[in-house]
Design an enzyme around this catalytic site. Structure first.
Site, PDB file in Angstrom:
ATOM      1  N   SER A  78       0.428  -0.896  -0.153  1.00 21.22           N
ATOM      2  CA  SER A  78       0.484  -0.299   0.102  1.00 21.22           C
ATOM      3  C   SER A  78       1.090   0.671   0.012  1.00 21.22           C
ATOM      4  O   SER A  78       0.276   2.806  -0.316  1.00 21.22           O
ATOM      5  CB  SER A  78      -0.780  -0.466   1.230  1.00 21.22           C
ATOM      6  OG  SER A  78      -1.989  -0.864   1.144  1.00 21.22           O
ATOM      7  N   HIS A  81      -6.284  -9.393   5.522  1.00 26.10           N
ATOM      8  CA  HIS A  81      -4.969 -10.217   5.574  1.00 26.10           C
ATOM      9  C   HIS A  81      -4.747 -11.235   6.007  1.00 26.10           C
ATOM     10  O   HIS A  81      -4.025 -11.958   7.088  1.00 26.10           O
ATOM     11  CB  HIS A  81      -4.239  -9.508   5.723  1.00 26.10           C
ATOM     12  CG  HIS A  81      -3.436  -8.317   5.136  1.00 26.10           C
ATOM     13  ND1 HIS A  81      -2.557  -8.720   4.192  1.00 26.10           N
ATOM     14  CD2 HIS A  81      -3.535  -7.007   4.503  1.00 26.10           C
ATOM     15  CE1 HIS A  81      -1.874  -7.734   3.172  1.00 26.10           C
ATOM     16  NE2 HIS A  81      -2.742  -7.116   3.811  1.00 26.10           N
TER      17      HIS A  81
END
Length: 557
Positions: free
Chosen positions: A141, A376
């Protein structure tokens, strides 16, 4: 809850293929269901879950024809985007979109939920973005935020710097030649008000891309730098991400900052109102420093820490708003204390109200970061629910603005390893395990992951409570933390110059297109097209429509 195995239709197919010698001559893949019970069950499900109209070919001809007519009469908007709202669904892969729309429809008890659409999927223009970073096939990210917020691709785990800066190279990151200027700064220089909203820590990788230049995404406060064993000692003297938000020009001039991450801003010797310790070693209270920033004369500032305080803010009289609603990340929508934490929709709405005061318009960046966080952990239901929450935030933003002067862009920073798989019949619970694997005669889930913490040996899922929000869907490779995926991600756009987002392109193209549409930053220097007609230009292709209608008539004879 953690399942004890892989959804394994794919894995079992591979194993069978290896046993049989998977050559094109020795092993034939058949897309044929020879189980009479399965076929009967699919027929029953179709009768229960879909409209009878779908069995009529005219239904599909009409649906296709109607959509084509709509597109042939679509409007391209030119002029200038006074306002820009840029949404990121962190980790919102195309598989997440497909699953989330089904999940949304099923939560609303809608039949035919596969045809549901998230709010932004109704936008007129769509593209695909390539998410790789300079040194990585699969992005994190940090480097992706650098691409879509600065227009420059960088290395994995770095923020706001070029590929000349490697991970943890703090000396190179401080070289002005290596620092990328955020599109937030472009907007500020153009006189626009700016804001950043996230349900993650506001110092986390994605929101930090709006204002920070740093060689390691985890350096959110000074303690993070100090405990990093791979960081050079000289890096401890460089401003951490929280300090950059308070000290540097782009961060200081953000009119709205809302999200989590309170602990990164005050000393580790103090506690906040929820009795959590701060994390700063330097003894600084950056929240107090933010309130004392010397801004323009008469500017009003407000700091809020919970939903009720946010609701009580007089947005029409507030110039600068800081909201830190959690010590770390904010809570998942399905698990949150709604009286304590505002929703992403409520934060988006408040941000638009504060930013709308400016005559020159505004640029708002909104992240739905908990989609990624749930993936995740292999918690697919939480991820899908967060995608639906992002859809609601986008829908509310569209309601509060006008397509005539506001460009709304929705995309993701990267994908994840979750897939929607098997051959479940229409109406199947998207969170369920309706299909049976022939080799072991055990069910496997429609949603599964290539890797992650949920891996265990294959077992019967029948008694699993897959409707538990924290249920961990099966994964094939055992990792403590599921990884991102390297797929392209979808881009949706509506408003002035939204057609610039059609096609397949590098992720760093996105801010350049925004820059051109809003006449800020490098795009403002390019030649303006269609300047004479600043209103919507309707593309009417009447002759093509007539030809198409004639062709359809021939097909239906």
């Amino acid at each position: 809850m953690r399942p004890h195995g892989v959804p394994c239709a794919f894995a079992l197919s591979i194993a069978t293929a290896l046993l049989l010698g998977a050559t094109t001559d020795g092993f034939e893949i058949r897309h044929t269901d020879n189980n009479a019970e399965h076929i009967a069950a699919r027929r029953r499900a179709s009768n229960e879950n879909i409209s009878p109209d779908e069995n009529n070919k005219q239904f599909w001809y009409d649906a296709g024809n109607n959509l084509l007519r709509k597109k042939l009469n679509s409007e391209r908007q030119y002029g200038v985007a006074k306002n820009v709202i840029f949404f990121i669904g962190d980790g919102m892969s195309i598989a997440t979109l497909a699953s989330a729309r089904i999940y949304m429809g099923q939560k609303q008890n809608n039949t035919g939920s596969e045809k549901e659409m998230l709010s932004f999927e109704k936008f007129p223009f769509t593209g695909l973005s390539k998410t790789y970073c300079v040194d990585s096939q699969v992005a994190d990210s940090a480097c992706s935020a650098t691409a879509y917020l600065t227009g420059v691709k960088g290395n994995i785990e770095t923020i706001g710097v070029s590929g000349a800066v490697s991970n943890r190279d703090c000396l190179a990151s401080n070289e002005p030649a290596n620092q990328a200027v955020s599109s937030m700064r472009w907007a500020q220089r153009a006189g626009k008000r700016t804001g950043v909203v996230s349900n993650m820590r506001v110092t986390h990788a994605t929101p930090a891309g709006a204002y920070a230049n740093v060689a390691q995404r985890n350096w959110e406060c000074d303690d993070d730098v100090f405990i990093d064993e791979l960081a050079d000692k000289s890096c401890t003297t460089q401003p951490d991400i929280a300090r950059q938000l308070i000290e540097r020009e782009t961060g200081q001039n953000l009119n709205v900052v809302m999200g989590g991450g309170r602990a990164k801003f005050f000393p580790n010797t103090e506690k906040d109102q929820q009795n959590f310790n701060g994390q700063r070693r330097d003894g600084r209270d950056l929240i107090k420093e933010w309130l004392n920033i010397n801004r323009t004369s008469g500017a009003s500032s407000a700091y809020v820490t919970d939903r009720s305080q946010l609701k009580s803010v007089n947005t029409s009289e507030t110039d600068y708003l800081l909201g830190l609603f959690a010590s770390s990340h904010m809570s998942y929508n399905l698990l949150a204390n709604k009286s304590q934490e505002p929703t992403l929709v409520e934060m988006t709405e408040a941000a638009i109200e504060v930013l709308s005061k400016g005559d020159a318009g505004y640029y708002l960046f909104v992240e739905g970061g908990l989609i990624d966080w749930a993936h995740h952990s292999n918690m697919a239901q939480l991820a899908l629910d967060e995608a639906v929450m992002l859809s609601k935030a986008v829908g509310r933003a569209a309601e509060l603005t006008s397509r005539e002067d506001t460009l709304i862009v929705v995309t993701s920073d990267h994908s994840h390893t979750m897939t929607i798989n098997g051959y479940p019949h229409r109406g199947s619970d998207i969170l369920g395990h309706p299909m049976i694997a022939l080799p072991d005669q055990m069910p496997y889930s429609t949603l599964s992951y290539a890797n992650g913490p949920s891996y265990k040996a294959r077992y019967n899922l029948s008694n699993d409570k897959t409707d538990d929000p924290q249920y961990e869907f099966p994964s094939m490779v055992n990792l403590t933390w599921e990884t991102h995926g390297g797929d392209d991600v979808a881009v949706f756009a509506s408003g002035p110059w939204a057609h610039l987002f059609v096609g397949n392109y590098e992720q760093n193209y996105i801010p350049h297109a925004i820059s051109y549409a809003a006449q800020m930053g490098p795009g403002a220097e390019l030649e303006r097209k269609h300047v004479a007609d600043s209103s919507s230009v309707k593309i009417l292709v009447s002759s093509s429509l007539a030809v198409f209608t004639a062709l359809v008539a021939l097909l239906l004879r």
